[in-house]
Design an enzyme around this catalytic site. Structure first.
Site, PDB file in Angstrom:
ATOM      1  N   CYS A 307      24.283  65.809  79.878  1.00 27.51           N
ATOM      2  CA  CYS A 307      24.796  66.668  80.952  1.00 27.51           C
ATOM      3  C   CYS A 307      24.732  68.109  80.487  1.00 27.51           C
ATOM      4  CB  CYS A 307      26.271  66.364  81.236  1.00 27.51           C
ATOM      5  SG  CYS A 307      26.536  64.752  81.923  1.00 27.51           S
ATOM      6  N   GLU A 341      18.481  63.631  80.754  1.00 30.47           N
ATOM      7  CA  GLU A 341      18.852  62.408  81.459  1.00 30.47           C
ATOM      8  C   GLU A 341      18.714  62.617  82.974  1.00 30.47           C
ATOM      9  OE1 GLU A 341      22.625  60.508  80.017  1.00 30.47           O
ATOM     10  OE2 GLU A 341      23.059  60.471  82.162  1.00 30.47           O
TER      11      GLU A 341
HETATM   12  N1  ACO Z   1      20.283  79.484  93.252  1.00 31.77           N
HETATM   13  C1  ACO Z   1      18.967  79.580  93.030  1.00 31.77           C
HETATM   14  N2  ACO Z   1      18.390  79.382  91.812  1.00 31.77           N
HETATM   15  C2  ACO Z   1      19.202  79.095  90.807  1.00 31.77           C
HETATM   16  C3  ACO Z   1      20.609  78.997  90.965  1.00 31.77           C
HETATM   17  C4  ACO Z   1      21.136  79.210  92.248  1.00 31.77           C
HETATM   18  N3  ACO Z   1      22.446  79.153  92.485  1.00 31.77           N
HETATM   19  N4  ACO Z   1      21.151  78.709  89.768  1.00 31.77           N
HETATM   20  C5  ACO Z   1      20.140  78.614  88.897  1.00 31.77           C
HETATM   21  N5  ACO Z   1      18.952  78.848  89.526  1.00 31.77           N
HETATM   22  C6  ACO Z   1      17.630  78.796  88.950  1.00 31.77           C
HETATM   23  C7  ACO Z   1      16.990  80.139  88.844  1.00 31.77           C
HETATM   24  O1  ACO Z   1      15.595  79.971  88.834  1.00 31.77           O
HETATM   25  C8  ACO Z   1      17.472  80.593  87.482  1.00 31.77           C
HETATM   26  O2  ACO Z   1      16.635  81.515  86.901  1.00 31.77           O
HETATM   27  P1  ACO Z   1      16.704  83.090  87.338  1.00 31.77           P
HETATM   28  O3  ACO Z   1      18.157  83.474  87.334  1.00 31.77           O
HETATM   29  O4  ACO Z   1      15.892  83.756  86.289  1.00 31.77           O
HETATM   30  O5  ACO Z   1      16.097  83.163  88.693  1.00 31.77           O
HETATM   31  C9  ACO Z   1      17.405  79.302  86.693  1.00 31.77           C
HETATM   32  O6  ACO Z   1      17.724  78.273  87.622  1.00 31.77           O
HETATM   33  C10 ACO Z   1      18.371  79.158  85.545  1.00 31.77           C
HETATM   34  O7  ACO Z   1      19.181  80.257  85.422  1.00 31.77           O
HETATM   35  P2  ACO Z   1      20.207  80.397  84.203  1.00 31.77           P
HETATM   36  O8  ACO Z   1      20.988  81.642  84.421  1.00 31.77           O
HETATM   37  O9  ACO Z   1      19.511  80.250  82.918  1.00 31.77           O
HETATM   38  O10 ACO Z   1      21.082  79.090  84.416  1.00 31.77           O
HETATM   39  P3  ACO Z   1      22.640  78.954  84.625  1.00 31.77           P
HETATM   40  O11 ACO Z   1      23.378  79.505  83.458  1.00 31.77           O
HETATM   41  O12 ACO Z   1      23.020  79.444  85.949  1.00 31.77           O
HETATM   42  O13 ACO Z   1      22.798  77.368  84.546  1.00 31.77           O
HETATM   43  C11 ACO Z   1      22.847  75.177  85.404  1.00 31.77           C
HETATM   44  C12 ACO Z   1      22.000  76.430  85.232  1.00 31.77           C
HETATM   45  C13 ACO Z   1      23.313  74.679  84.051  1.00 31.77           C
HETATM   46  C14 ACO Z   1      22.004  74.100  86.059  1.00 31.77           C
HETATM   47  C15 ACO Z   1      24.050  75.573  86.305  1.00 31.77           C
HETATM   48  O14 ACO Z   1      23.583  75.863  87.593  1.00 31.77           O
HETATM   49  C16 ACO Z   1      25.132  74.516  86.391  1.00 31.77           C
HETATM   50  O15 ACO Z   1      25.940  74.369  85.514  1.00 31.77           O
HETATM   51  N6  ACO Z   1      25.144  73.772  87.522  1.00 31.77           N
HETATM   52  C17 ACO Z   1      26.185  72.771  87.754  1.00 31.77           C
HETATM   53  C18 ACO Z   1      25.980  71.559  86.908  1.00 31.77           C
HETATM   54  C19 ACO Z   1      24.576  70.982  87.049  1.00 31.77           C
HETATM   55  O16 ACO Z   1      24.064  70.830  88.153  1.00 31.77           O
HETATM   56  N7  ACO Z   1      23.969  70.662  85.909  1.00 31.77           N
HETATM   57  C20 ACO Z   1      22.668  70.002  85.850  1.00 31.77           C
HETATM   58  C21 ACO Z   1      22.829  68.537  86.154  1.00 31.77           C
HETATM   59  S1  ACO Z   1      21.467  67.606  85.629  1.00 31.77           S
HETATM   60  C22 ACO Z   1      21.844  67.169  83.995  1.00 31.77           C
HETATM   61  O17 ACO Z   1      22.967  67.365  83.583  1.00 31.77           O
HETATM   62  C23 ACO Z   1      20.789  66.452  83.178  1.00 31.77           C
END
Ligand code: ACO
Ligand code: ZN
Length: 441
Positions: A307, A341
């Site tokens: 995760c 995963e």
């Molecule tokens: N809307 C559009 N694009 C997005 C968004 C959003 N809200 N959030 C992330 N992205 C995309 C963008 O392309 C972004 O890159 P950019 O800012 O350069 O355009 C890229 O994803 C990642 O950006 P980061 O800043 O590096 O990522 P962040 O720190 O926001 O974390 C994460 C990404 C971990 C997926 C976060 O959104 C999160 O915690 N989400 C909730 C939990 C989740 O869904 N986790 C993944 C589940 S799957 C697994 O665990 C295997």
């Protein structure tokens, strides 16, 4: 529930055959205005219709005014009586068809456009029918409404999951200097059933029902960073490795917290099997968690990450890409390829796609001569399947002279790299002091 047409007929009939005083009054009113003003009649019919459909049934599909001021199609997931309200005074928990479940919310009746009510679905009857027999078309329909990276869950498990977790229990949490709105249901122990807000100690992640309890706790808690070993420090950024076996309570607390932002993930109570990599921003008050990823100590499916979460106040700053990059650096040190995963969430998929695109295209740009998927995999620790799907989705795999080749036209690569967004924070590998798990014992 009657349709508008049936109701209109009944309404007209009621003017002649009303059986109780109330109906007669409404009926008479309609008769009176019907003779003088057609529009007024429609308004009365509509009002009457609304009254008869309240409270709305769970399963109703209707339009709802969202925070953008516009109306969006929703489905009523749950309803509850308003304290001190009358018989029809309910609020409704709705899911917006076009949005992720994290935007599900309680709305007031005024936000719903009752004239748009489509059908009233008896969930229980529908569930029974569906579980008895689901046609391929129905299954596809359900799958298509949940296209947020959950395609690997079959329709039945998806329904089960959504039934159990349909209403968010905790609405907000306090963590460090942030108050954060939660996204999803998390199965906190039963004694927290009545809570809508929880107070977390940002260091040991113990959670409490009241602010005063947290304040008392903070005076006693001597942690100023996550437990475990600091395995990386660069500037103000630190990564701690926490063994779930050695820090069981911390591991469980972290899982409860993370589940509030992760939808289709099972909460593992058996945290012994996992290592948690907790990323912190450090200052003179301590090391404040910004996000984490978990990793199985031994994965048969070659998962290098279970995760991943960046806490909402820290999202879109590059921490997600940092965590992903970090997970691959660990895989490189282990001499293995890895993959996250499944299923990936919508945001998880976006972040991974961005990371994979950037890493692979950077290599393709610099590389002279032929390169195979296997070589790319060896260099990056990205699993071959993920490389293939990334390159295929960018249409960089072409079939030429009887074989598949990777297209490496610099202009095309630059265009894709630009679209893949910013690079995120870099992992400075020199600052990673770590030995793979098995070697520690
Ligand atoms: N809307 C559009 N694009 C997005 C968004 C959003 N809200 N959030 C992330 N992205 C995309 C963008 O392309 C972004 O890159 P950019 O800012 O350069 O355009 C890229 O994803 C990642 O950006 P980061 O800043 O590096 O990522 P962040 O720190 O926001 O974390 C994460 C990404 C971990 C997926 C976060 O959104 C999160 O915690 N989400 C909730 C939990 C989740 O869904 N986790 C993944 C589940 S799957 C697994 O665990 C295997
Ligand atoms: Zn504490």
């Amino acid at each position: 529930m009657v349709s508008l047409d049936t109701l209109t007929t009944t309404e007209k009939g009621a003017t002649h055959t009303s059986v109780n005083g109330q109906a007669a009054a409404v009926g008479a009113g309609v008769l009176y205005v019907a003779e003088s003003n057609g529009t007024q009649m429609e308004i009365d019919v509509s009002r009457r219709r609304r009254m008869t459909m309240l409270p709305l049934e769970v399963g109703t599909r209707v339009l709802c005014r969202w925070r953008d001021g516009k109306y969006h199609a929703v489905k009523v997931i749950e309803r509850r009586k308003l304290p001190g309200g009358g018989g029809n005074d309910y609020e409704y928990y709705v899911h917006y068809n076009e949005f992720n479940r994290r935007l599900d919310e309680w709305v007031k009746l005024e936000q719903l456009d009752l004239d748009s009510v489509e059908t009233v679905v008896d969930e229980k009857v529908e569930d029974k029918i569906t579980s008895l027999k689901m046609t391929r078309h129905q299954k596809r329909k359900i799958d298509e409404t949940h296209v947020e990276g959950h395609e690997e869950l079959d329709a039945a498990s998806l329904r089960e999951h959504e039934e159990f977790t349909k209403v968010k229990n905790i609405a907000t949490i306090e963590l460090g200097r942030y108050e954060i709105e939660t996204w999803y249901f998390s199965p906190f122990p039963p004694e927290y059933n009545e809570c809508t807000k929880l107070f977390f100690c940002e260091f040991c992640l113990n959670f409490m029902k009241r602010k005063e309890q947290l304040q008392r706790h903070m005076r006693k808690c001597d942690l100023k960073h996550p437990p475990g070993d600091e395995i990386y420090r660069s500037g103000t950024l630190s990564m701690f490795e926490v063994d779930g076996k050695k820090n069981k309570v911390y591991g469980q607390n972290l899982c409860y917290l993370a589940k509030l932002f992760l939808d289709h993930k099972t909460l593992y109570y058996d945290v012994d099997l996992f290592l948690f990599y907790v990323l912190c921003e450090c200052d003179d008050r301590g090391c404040h968690m910004v996000g984490y990823f978990s990793k199985e100590k031994h994965s048969e499916e070659s998962y290098n990450l279970a995760c991943i979460l960046t806490l909402p106040p820290y999202q879109r700053k590059g921490y997600g890409k940092f965590l992903i990059a970090f997970s691959y650096e660990l895989s490189k040190k282990e001499g293995k390829v890895g993959t996250p995963e499944r299923p990936l969430s919508d945001l998880g998929l976006l972040s991974y796609r961005g990371y994979w695109t950037r890493v692979l295209l950077d290599i393709l740009k610099k590389h002279k001569g032929n390169i195979s998927i296997k070589e790319l995999s060896d260099m990056t620790a990205i699993k071959a399947e993920d490389i293939l799907t990334t390159l295929q989705s960018l249409e960089l795999i072409q079939y030429r002279k009887g074989q598949h080749v990777i297209c490496a036209d610099p202009k095309v690569l630059d265009r894709h790299l630009k679209a893949a967004g910013r690079g995120g924070l870099d992992v400075d590998v020199c600052k990673l002091i770590w030995t793979p798990y098995k070697e520690q014992n």
